[in-house]
Design a protein around this motif. Structure first.
Motif, PDB file in Angstrom:
ATOM      1  N   THR A   1      -6.650   1.166  -8.319  1.00 25.21           N
ATOM      2  CA  THR A   1      -6.272   0.564  -7.032  1.00 25.21           C
ATOM      3  C   THR A   1      -5.553  -0.760  -7.244  1.00 25.21           C
ATOM      4  OG1 THR A   1      -7.065  -0.457  -4.990  1.00 25.21           O
ATOM      5  CG2 THR A   1      -8.640  -0.352  -6.811  1.00 25.21           C
TER       6      THR A   1
ATOM      7  N   GLU B   1      -5.686  -3.117  -5.470  1.00 27.18           N
ATOM      8  CA  GLU B   1      -6.550  -4.218  -5.014  1.00 27.18           C
ATOM      9  C   GLU B   1      -7.226  -4.930  -6.176  1.00 27.18           C
ATOM     10  OE1 GLU B   1      -6.293  -4.760  -1.889  1.00 27.18           O
ATOM     11  OE2 GLU B   1      -5.449  -2.835  -1.291  1.00 27.18           O
TER      12      GLU B   1
ATOM     13  N   ARG C   1     -17.493  -2.521  -4.803  1.00 25.03           N
ATOM     14  CA  ARG C   1     -17.013  -3.399  -3.749  1.00 25.03           C
ATOM     15  C   ARG C   1     -16.111  -4.463  -4.378  1.00 25.03           C
ATOM     16  NH1 ARG C   1     -22.582  -4.698  -0.282  1.00 25.03           N
ATOM     17  NH2 ARG C   1     -22.977  -2.532   0.369  1.00 25.03           N
TER      18      ARG C   1
ATOM     19  N   GLU D   1     -14.084  -8.226  -3.291  1.00 26.97           N
ATOM     20  CA  GLU D   1     -13.904  -9.270  -2.280  1.00 26.97           C
ATOM     21  C   GLU D   1     -12.728 -10.153  -2.677  1.00 26.97           C
ATOM     22  OE1 GLU D   1     -17.350 -11.721  -1.673  1.00 26.97           O
ATOM     23  OE2 GLU D   1     -16.371 -12.955  -0.130  1.00 26.97           O
ATOM     24  N   SER D   2     -11.856 -10.389  -1.724  1.00 24.97           N
ATOM     25  CA  SER D   2     -10.789 -11.367  -1.940  1.00 24.97           C
ATOM     26  C   SER D   2     -10.990 -12.502  -0.944  1.00 24.97           C
ATOM     27  CB  SER D   2      -9.409 -10.718  -1.741  1.00 24.97           C
ATOM     28  OG  SER D   2      -9.208 -10.452  -0.368  1.00 24.97           O
TER      29      SER D   2
ATOM     30  N   GLU E   1     -10.317 -10.526   2.335  1.00 23.72           N
ATOM     31  CA  GLU E   1     -10.751  -9.182   2.696  1.00 23.72           C
ATOM     32  C   GLU E   1     -12.035  -8.742   2.003  1.00 23.72           C
ATOM     33  OE1 GLU E   1      -7.000  -7.743   1.425  1.00 23.72           O
ATOM     34  OE2 GLU E   1      -6.371  -7.165   3.438  1.00 23.72           O
TER      35      GLU E   1
ATOM     36  N   ILE F   1     -13.599  -5.148   0.611  1.00 25.08           N
ATOM     37  CA  ILE F   1     -12.999  -3.882   0.172  1.00 25.08           C
ATOM     38  C   ILE F   1     -14.076  -3.006  -0.461  1.00 25.08           C
ATOM     39  CG2 ILE F   1     -11.346  -2.878  -1.476  1.00 25.08           C
ATOM     40  CD1 ILE F   1      -9.756  -5.553  -1.221  1.00 25.08           C
TER      41      ILE F   1
ATOM     42  N   SER G   1     -10.381  -0.996  10.235  1.00 23.49           N
ATOM     43  CA  SER G   1     -10.262  -0.575   8.839  1.00 23.49           C
ATOM     44  C   SER G   1      -8.810  -0.415   8.420  1.00 23.49           C
ATOM     45  CB  SER G   1     -10.970   0.778   8.666  1.00 23.49           C
ATOM     46  OG  SER G   1     -10.763   1.275   7.362  1.00 23.49           O
TER      47      SER G   1
ATOM     48  N   VAL H   1      -9.448   3.507  -0.687  1.00 27.82           N
ATOM     49  CA  VAL H   1      -9.908   2.152  -0.396  1.00 27.82           C
ATOM     50  C   VAL H   1     -10.191   2.001   1.092  1.00 27.82           C
ATOM     51  CG1 VAL H   1      -9.034  -0.235  -0.208  1.00 27.82           C
ATOM     52  CG2 VAL H   1      -8.790   1.032  -2.357  1.00 27.82           C
ATOM     53  N   THR H   2     -11.255   1.295   1.421  1.00 28.13           N
ATOM     54  CA  THR H   2     -11.498   0.820   2.783  1.00 28.13           C
ATOM     55  C   THR H   2     -11.464  -0.691   2.742  1.00 28.13           C
ATOM     56  OG1 THR H   2     -12.755   2.726   3.552  1.00 28.13           O
ATOM     57  CG2 THR H   2     -13.257   0.611   4.591  1.00 28.13           C
ATOM     58  N   LYS H   3     -10.696  -1.287   3.645  1.00 26.63           N
ATOM     59  CA  LYS H   3     -10.436  -2.716   3.566  1.00 26.63           C
ATOM     60  C   LYS H   3     -10.576  -3.318   4.949  1.00 26.63           C
ATOM     61  CE  LYS H   3      -6.155  -3.916   2.181  1.00 26.63           C
ATOM     62  NZ  LYS H   3      -5.029  -4.242   1.255  1.00 26.63           N
TER      63      LYS H   3
ATOM     64  N   SER I   1     -10.285  -7.047   7.098  1.00 31.65           N
ATOM     65  CA  SER I   1      -9.889  -8.453   7.069  1.00 31.65           C
ATOM     66  C   SER I   1     -11.049  -9.326   7.519  1.00 31.65           C
ATOM     67  CB  SER I   1      -8.694  -8.660   7.996  1.00 31.65           C
ATOM     68  OG  SER I   1      -8.432 -10.038   8.130  1.00 31.65           O
TER      69      SER I   1
END
Lengths: 335, 335, 335, 335
Positions: C178, C180, C242, C244-245, C248, C250, C292, C307-309, C311
């Protein structure tokens, strides 16, 4: 018994389930003697006939029908007892249609590969020996196979105002392509539109389970069937097609992916066993786990079809739909 | 013939294919008399035994093995001929494991629904009548079903350095859960690691195709088998498990979605038919389309398994692997 | 902060998740400066390097690791904060591997089509402009694309005693592929084995969502990361990876068919939102429906990844894992 | 520019794509100002309105249309430029319909689980702040979300004489449920029947990717669009829906399983990129691999829909369809 004989002219072929005016109206109890063209409309006749040259995608799987059944209303169950299926030509045909079949990319399983080569096989019918002959195209090999006639398509007008191509199987039946649809069985379908508007077609002189390359031994068929009707107040319509033979109860689910087709048929059988034997759904689930046969029907059509089959021998004696199948067998024997 | 008898202690159970040292080394040709515990490790013994109370997810599907086969090298074919499968207990068990089974949400088909209720069924074995008895839990209904012993798991160490749970079926065999794995058949598996490192387990006193609820009539089993080896220079290893009976050639594909499991088995059979009969792949594809049987094996495990089956009666007489199956049948008869 | 620098020799490459002894043990809090070879082990260097000639299927996707994390026990959460990803070579490579990729038949989607032609693309890196250049092979076309470094594989030893190929993504992370997984994010993985035994690899200089043809702009990577540990008594381990940014939350699910990969990630996010915001699962399901983002990761590996993201801007301020991500960002900034 | 304003009476709602006479005929170039009811026909108005009580499965997703486009013939491309989407009510609604949604059993993923509880959410619209408010039903939690209007359904009459429910997405467009169908984009659809017979409906005030629970923030919508036509001799019709925005090229595939929906969109984009940039399909496959965005549209409808999206910024300047999108943007700006 009332009888109806019907051979459609090419102009009378139906190409959809739903959306077409009935060619005839029949009373429940009518014996129908029908002729069905093959899925190719008879255009594949020699190994030199290639799909891209002789077929038109808009004219595949011609249906004989639709027939309106007098008195059929949404919620009723249409009953079709297949008395006899006899090959109507001296040969059957199978071919590799570009981007169609279970082991190649398709319009849905959209890949970048070129199509497989087009190749056609013609199967000569030997009525005396009751065989069709497979002749390899790329080596010196041939083998006789038993004729095992079946109908690829048996269906009614769909629910929800839809009109579906005759290439599609779904809850309304249609192009299920299961070898279980053979002479001697009774097929139960939900009525979605007044008159049911059923049609039949897509004769196969034989077919393996799955219909791997997409085309069986396709051949025109003489079909004898008896039509009946079970009104909604006698029994609720099945959600999905059911078939009964002397030995077995059968359900057919059609969807994608293939596991969903199987799930649908399993759940329909659990419902059927529950009604017949007073079983809780979890008991029926458990019992089915130990006795279900699960042969595939097709893994090539717009929906895939999977069969769930239970031997009556494993169950206490019951008479689904008030013994209608046995009654129809008796009527058929008297013809 | 050399003989080996082996009953594992619970400490000797294997829980994986690969990753475990062999419990014994055997010569090709050895007759093995083995005992296998059931998939629950014998912990489900009464209808009051619920999975969440008595099972530990880390200890399911105990394997008897692995056995190292002397001389087996990657590229060879391991051959296991099942001489006899005899129930080793007087009862079998089946249960609804939360979030497991074909008609409920699982860890993969991850849904928000609560699990189905836990419910256990015990099947008493009647050796004289050769039946097990289904007794409904939520109504007054019972029925005797024929015993039809099979092994859910037969597998070797996987390729690519992998170690897989004994709950998984794949190219190495494993938890295929097909009723075709019965006494009298010969199973051919690719050797991936020196010694092959095969194990067997997961006896079922009977099972429907698909193993709908996730658990068959699970029961400890006495297994007699003969092990053999086909070296790579004699015949290439199959890509996926093959099974031969007196009447049929069988392949088993395992993957998700279910159509891919079917495709794998079909392609393996096309390859097998090509080798046996000198058929081009497109001719074999066409022939298979008309003669394939396609019963499901399981639609519940980490991979789904689908069977492709061809009757030898439809084909010219050939002897796969130099007639090894017939030879093993003869050896088994002399035991 | 403790620091560890590690560049594996080719003999130290790991080819699996699990099943390999750790190359180093590290304390939680350690800053790790690692070098990862590309998925081809550096063997695709020119457009004339074709997979069938230079690649060996047993040696793909080399991992840097595994690293044992002191104190990590099953039930804990391994935390990896990606501080920096910098291309370690002046070019990346992508190639069409026979029977691999999203738009062709594979070993699982087993078809009879020939493989697509083998073709290789080399992407020159321009560090000043931060671009890689796509140069068409069959026409006169080229275009510069922004470098967007990511790691295809980040994973720990699997549960249930399994050992999985470094080509596989699953609940243990692994080859999720991914975009991400870029510098600045924190990845949370369940610890299944003592020490967690994590590894990283499969650097991509850039990749679209889905990784359509099966290979991104594959390139060796210099990786800086900080390792941390959340003990089980502080927070339960996630079931699935999981990320994390700053902006987001994720989750990543991996399975087949693709809808199941998506379902897994959705359910994991519903669980996460439930924990963070005290939401009932049905309320979280509804909220997720409206917020989502669902970009695909890969549709080519042994499991597909989705991916599920979400905000963070759409949600009340919360600090997952006690604000660990912000803390790690601060630590990273101080390096 | 010619203008047409049309608000259907409930009797004028269309429930299918195809099979319905046009409500109006329009010239290419016409500006159309339309009103669309929501998917529930306005029947879900309060949290106490439950699907099983107020909805009728035969009357879901009412369409505004169909409109016949003068001169449109099979093989042409229908062009719909969405000028403006404005919520037409002060609230939107979302609800859990029994046996519908991505994380529960359905009529296709047929399971034995009971349905999830029915639960309805009402989202108040704040036009000044341009938000809708999510209010949790089972805890004290609420959050404002940006309004992001889109149309769930945009479609034409299907090919092959079919008539499909307005709940279905397929090659004809239909119920794709992608957030990409927003104001400012141009949608290209294949014309299958004379007049194209397009309709629009299913306004969403916002929706996440995947439409997880099955219903977005459903709301009646005022729609302004410009209709155009590209004749077959100017450009071939796309096989599947295409969308163009100022920044992106987008394709939408719809099928099951989800990977096939993705494959369809990918192949359509490869075809589009090939036409625009003279790329061989393998070069386009490679380039797409590195630049594709792949957000899901819906994983709940009768077919799942997946989007393939490419940023124009990554490609040399080209003007699809002769710069029609830019021209339509200019026309829209002058309204």
């Amino acid at each position: 018994m009332a009888e109806l004989e019907f051979t459609p002219t090419p102009e009378q072929y139906a190409w959809t389930f739903g959306g077409v005016a009935p060619v005839r109206e029949v009373e429940p109890g009518t014996v129908m003697r029908l002729w069905c063209d093959d899925a190719f409309g008879g255009r594949i006749r020699a190994v030199t006939d290639l799909p891209s040259a002789v077929l038109d995608a808009r004219f595949l799987n011609p249906q004989t029908g639709p027939f309106a059944v007098r008195g059929a209303e949404p919620g009723d169950t249409l009953v079709l007892h297949l008395v006899d299926l006899t090959p109507a030509r001296e040969w059957g045909a199978s071919t590799l249609v570009p981007f169609f079949g279970g082991l190649t990319g398709t319009d849905r399983t959209a890949l970048l590969d070129d199509p497989l080569p087009e190749l056609t096989w013609i199967y000569e019918l030997d009525r005396a020996r009751n065989t069709v002959t497979f002749v390899a195209r790329r080596s010196d090999f041939s083998v006789d196979l038993p004729v095992a006639p079946m109908l690829g398509t048996v269906g009614v007008a769909p629910a929800a105002r839809e009109v579906r191509s005759s290439l599609t199987p779904d809850a309304f039946g249609g192009n299920m392509d299961t070898p279980e649809m053979r002479a001697g069985v009774t097929c139960y379908l939900p009525v979605n539109e007044p008159g049911a508007l059923f049609s039949v077609g897509d004769g196969h002189y034989r077919q393996g389970e799955g219909e791997s390359c997409g085309t069986a031994v396709e051949g025109a068929m003489d079909v004898t069937l008896i039509v009946e009707l079970v009104k909604a107040d006698v029994a609720p319509a099945p959600l999905w097609p059911r078939i009964e033979s002397d030995e077995e109860l059968i359900t057919v689910g059609s969807s994608r992916p293939l596991e969903d087709a199987w799930r649908i048929g399993q759940k329909e059988m659990i419902s059927w066993l529950g009604t017949l034997h007073g079983l809780d759904r979890l008991d029926a689930y458990e019992l089915l786990t130990q006795i279900s046969l699960a042969p595939l029907a097709n893994v090539v059509d717009t929906n895939y079809s999977a069969v769930t089959k239970v031997s009556k021998a494993f169950l206490p004696r019951v008479d689904p739909y008030g013994g209608l199948h046995a009654d129809l067998r008796a009527r058929a024997a008297s013809l």
